[in-house]
Design a protein around this motif. Structure first.
Motif, PDB file in Angstrom:
ATOM      1  N   LEU A   1      70.597 -15.993 -37.576  1.00 21.65           N
ATOM      2  CA  LEU A   1      69.911 -15.919 -38.853  1.00 21.65           C
ATOM      3  C   LEU A   1      70.473 -14.793 -39.713  1.00 21.65           C
ATOM      4  O   LEU A   1      70.742 -14.972 -40.902  1.00 21.65           O
ATOM      5  N   SER A   2      70.676 -13.629 -39.117  1.00 27.85           N
ATOM      6  CA  SER A   2      71.204 -12.510 -39.906  1.00 27.85           C
ATOM      7  C   SER A   2      72.672 -12.718 -40.260  1.00 27.85           C
ATOM      8  O   SER A   2      73.132 -12.252 -41.307  1.00 27.85           O
ATOM      9  N   MET A   3      73.429 -13.416 -39.425  1.00 26.01           N
ATOM     10  CA  MET A   3      74.837 -13.662 -39.737  1.00 26.01           C
ATOM     11  C   MET A   3      75.001 -14.542 -40.968  1.00 26.01           C
ATOM     12  O   MET A   3      75.936 -14.352 -41.754  1.00 26.01           O
ATOM     13  N   VAL A   4      74.111 -15.509 -41.139  1.00 30.35           N
ATOM     14  CA  VAL A   4      74.277 -16.466 -42.239  1.00 30.35           C
ATOM     15  C   VAL A   4      73.432 -16.122 -43.458  1.00 30.35           C
ATOM     16  O   VAL A   4      73.558 -16.765 -44.498  1.00 30.35           O
TER      17      VAL A   4
ATOM     18  N   ARG B   1      67.579 -21.380 -32.803  1.00 25.34           N
ATOM     19  CA  ARG B   1      67.012 -22.422 -33.674  1.00 25.34           C
ATOM     20  C   ARG B   1      66.561 -21.841 -35.010  1.00 25.34           C
ATOM     21  O   ARG B   1      66.745 -22.460 -36.065  1.00 25.34           O
ATOM     22  N   ALA B   2      65.963 -20.655 -34.966  1.00 29.32           N
ATOM     23  CA  ALA B   2      65.503 -20.026 -36.204  1.00 29.32           C
ATOM     24  C   ALA B   2      66.679 -19.791 -37.151  1.00 29.32           C
ATOM     25  O   ALA B   2      66.562 -19.998 -38.365  1.00 29.32           O
ATOM     26  N   GLY B   3      67.817 -19.367 -36.614  1.00 23.44           N
ATOM     27  CA  GLY B   3      68.990 -19.192 -37.447  1.00 23.44           C
ATOM     28  C   GLY B   3      69.515 -20.498 -38.001  1.00 23.44           C
ATOM     29  O   GLY B   3      69.988 -20.569 -39.141  1.00 23.44           O
ATOM     30  N   LEU B   4      69.419 -21.546 -37.199  1.00 23.48           N
ATOM     31  CA  LEU B   4      69.896 -22.850 -37.656  1.00 23.48           C
ATOM     32  C   LEU B   4      69.045 -23.387 -38.812  1.00 23.48           C
ATOM     33  O   LEU B   4      69.539 -24.177 -39.622  1.00 23.48           O
ATOM     34  N   ALA B   5      67.800 -22.942 -38.912  1.00 22.51           N
ATOM     35  CA  ALA B   5      66.984 -23.323 -40.072  1.00 22.51           C
ATOM     36  C   ALA B   5      67.629 -22.827 -41.362  1.00 22.51           C
ATOM     37  O   ALA B   5      67.700 -23.555 -42.363  1.00 22.51           O
ATOM     38  N   GLU B   6      68.123 -21.586 -41.345  1.00 20.19           N
ATOM     39  CA  GLU B   6      68.793 -21.049 -42.529  1.00 20.19           C
ATOM     40  C   GLU B   6      70.133 -21.738 -42.765  1.00 20.19           C
ATOM     41  O   GLU B   6      70.563 -21.902 -43.914  1.00 20.19           O
ATOM     42  N   VAL B   7      70.809 -22.151 -41.709  1.00 19.73           N
ATOM     43  CA  VAL B   7      72.055 -22.911 -41.865  1.00 19.73           C
ATOM     44  C   VAL B   7      71.764 -24.247 -42.547  1.00 19.73           C
ATOM     45  O   VAL B   7      72.458 -24.645 -43.494  1.00 19.73           O
TER      46      VAL B   7
END
Length: 373
Positions: A140-143, A187-193
């Motif tokens: 999430l922080s990377m994207v 999964r939380a990061g993939l939401a931002e993706v």
């Protein structure tokens, strides 16, 4: 077994203070590359109780090996959104003071979005602004949060209400750090993706549908591709609108709804079942898409497709039980995008066509929050 070392992918962010986003495996150990962005001799390595035990010693050792004269201080926050407060900010400032940090000091933000936001805000304020290098360790922080210079802390009344724009000198997204990430956080990061596909790239949405198994399995190549594409989208937008006067607001699709859920739940207190940021944004995107349909802006089929994709990734798509629609609406009224007390929301005309809609009727929003047509 670690993947073979390959040159990192680099996404350039232009503008008045350009910088590069480095994406690759093993970047946290590249002391020469990290130290190249330290202008003075003072470094504050800011992390949290989850990430520091895993990577802080490695980063400090890499920096020291490259620059033996560096004076490196450490500040470790309790993990979780509950630490992103004015009190936590004050402790970070105290750590800079105790280090004796001068105006050419550099803060390294080692962790997820909470660490990046708070470290960036401390760097923005210490001596009216010192350098910051972002070392995001979550997808999430990377994207999202490590790119673009938004820094802030939360108040009980709402997320990110106190902050500043403060661009990093560089971002190093070490994909190796994702191997220690729990599946829920991935999964939380993939939401931002997915958000990037939703706001401006239908082909990316299709790719995310096709690559779901690889991404959820942590495939290094698929993740690096997703990170790079997401960062390219964000870089293009923040170059044109660094202070969020227009187009950059599109990056907040689902965030007004999501922030309201987070705030009303109490920012995901440790040990609770409260939604984390990415999960709340997933729900928020679905609500924004439903509202767009209700307002006659977009077809219902696109809202259904977005909801189905998020569900396939194991992300929530419904407001958690027990949150009152009126209470969520009250939280949304404090959103920073609002003008003259009227709701201003990021909605869409369909997949890939996000738009900012001013003066949204609160009664329509309330119906969506209540789940009534």
């Amino acid at each position: 077994m670690n993947p073979p070392r390959t040159p990192p992918r680099i996404v350039h962010v232009g503008g008045s203070a350009p910088y590069d986003i480095h994406i690759g495996h093993g970047l946290l150990d590249d002391g020469a590359a990290l130290a190249a962005h330290v202008r003075g001799r003072h470094v504050l390595l800011l992390s949290d109780t989850n990430v520091a035990p895993l990577y802080a010693e490695r980063v400090a050792a890499a920096l020291q090996a490259a620059r033996p004269e560096l004076k490196i201080g450490r500040f470790v926050l309790p993990a979780g959104e509950a630490s992103k407060t004015l009190a936590g900010f004050g402790e970070a400032i105290t750590a800079l003071a105790e280090l004796g940090a001068t105006r050419d000091a550099c803060v390294f933000a080692l962790g997820g979005g909470v660490v990046g936001d708070l470290a960036g805000f401390a760097a923005a304020c210490w001596m009216r602004g010192v350098d910051c290098v972002q070392l995001p360790t979550t997808l999430l922080s990377m994207v999202d949060s490590s790119v673009g210079g938004k820094t802030a802390v939360d108040l009980p009344q709402g997320k990110n209400l106190v902050g500043a724009f403060h661009l990093p000198r560089a971002v190093f997204a070490d994909t190796g750090a994702l191997t220690s990430l729990p599946l829920r956080e991935l999964r939380a990061g993939l939401a931002e993706v997915i958000k990037y596909g939703a706001i401006r790239d239908p082909l990316f949405m299709e790719w995310l549908g096709a690559e779901r198994e690889a991404l959820l399995a942590g495939d290094a190549h698929a993740l690096a591709t997703a990170i790079a594409r997401s960062c390219e989208h964000k870089a293009e937008i923040v170059e044109r609108d660094p202070l969020e006067k227009g187009e950059r607001a599109l990056l907040n699709l689902g965030h007004t709804f999501g922030h309201a859920i987070e705030t009303e739940q109490g920012y995901g207190a440790p040990g609770s079942d409260n939604l984390n940021h990415g999960e709340a944004v997933a729900v928020g995107m679905v609500l924004a898409a439903r509202l767009s349909t209700q307002l006659g802006l977009a077809p219902a089929s696109d809202a259904e497709a977005l909801q189905a994709l998020l569900a396939r990734y194991g992300l929530p798509t419904q407001i958690p039980v027990g949150l009152a629609p009126e209470a969520l609406l009250a939280r949304m009224r404090l959103d920073k995008k609002n003008i003259a007390g009227r709701l201003r929301l990021v909605l869409w005309r369909g997949i890939g066509q996000a738009m900012v809609v001013p003066d949204v009727d609160e009664a329509q929003v309330l119906q969506v929050l209540a789940g009534t047509p």
